[in-house]
Design a protein around this motif. Structure first.
Motif, mmCIF file in Angstrom:
data_model
loop_
_atom_site.group_PDB
_atom_site.id
_atom_site.type_symbol
_atom_site.label_atom_id
_atom_site.label_comp_id
_atom_site.label_asym_id
_atom_site.label_seq_id
_atom_site.Cartn_x
_atom_site.Cartn_y
_atom_site.Cartn_z
ATOM 1 N N GLY A 78 104.307 43.695 25.193
ATOM 2 C CA GLY A 78 105.275 43.048 26.070
ATOM 3 C C GLY A 78 105.281 43.452 27.524
ATOM 4 N N ALA A 79 104.278 44.174 27.990
ATOM 5 C CA ALA A 79 104.223 44.495 29.418
ATOM 6 C C ALA A 79 104.115 43.199 30.213
ATOM 7 N N SER A 80 104.818 43.138 31.362
ATOM 8 C CA SER A 80 104.818 41.938 32.197
ATOM 9 C C SER A 80 104.131 42.236 33.523
ATOM 10 N N PHE A 81 103.238 41.325 33.924
ATOM 11 C CA PHE A 81 102.443 41.493 35.146
ATOM 12 C C PHE A 81 102.686 40.329 36.091
ATOM 13 N N GLU A 82 102.979 40.658 37.364
ATOM 14 C CA GLU A 82 103.106 39.595 38.352
ATOM 15 C C GLU A 82 101.698 39.114 38.689
ATOM 16 N N LEU A 83 101.576 37.854 39.099
ATOM 17 C CA LEU A 83 100.261 37.236 39.241
ATOM 18 C C LEU A 83 99.751 37.179 40.678
#
Length: 115
Positions: A78-83
């Motif tokens: 579930g790690a979230s990465f900005e694009l």
């Protein structure tokens, strides 16, 4: 990093605007999976590896989760990465980043670029 004889990675039109695709590329003699993101005419690419546990980011080959905020979400933890730059903004590797792979668009095709 790139080779003069290497084929293009993917055509720009094969990537939906705002979407993500997985492609294979030869980097330093090894075949690696890449995540390629398109935002209009801009294209960015990263290794398809989460910095948290070294697993692929896709939940099925070439299928990625995007949050309502438009962030890439690692299917494993579930790690979230900005694009924009691939920074982890939430989850177990917050503060880390995806490993960027330089790409360029030429003649409607996405190519590996020199670092």
């Amino acid at each position: 990093m790139s080779s003069l004889n290497a084929p293009p990675l993917v055509s720009l039109e094969a990537i939906p605007d705002g979407g993500l695709v997985a492609v294979d590329a030869v980097l330093d003699g090894e075949t690696e999976s890449l995540v390629v993101h398109r935002a209009g005419a801009a294209v960015r690419a990263w290794l398809n590896v989460c910095p948290h546990a070294g697993r692929r980011l896709d939940w099925a080959p070439g299928k990625f989760l995007l949050s309502r905020e438009g962030q890439l979400v690692c299917a494993a933890h579930g790690a979230s990465f900005e694009l924009e730059g691939g920074q982890c903004v939430a989850g177990p590797c917050r503060g880390d980043a995806l490993r960027a792979v330089p790409v360029a668009v030429r003649d409607g095709q996405v190519w590996l670029a020199e670092a």
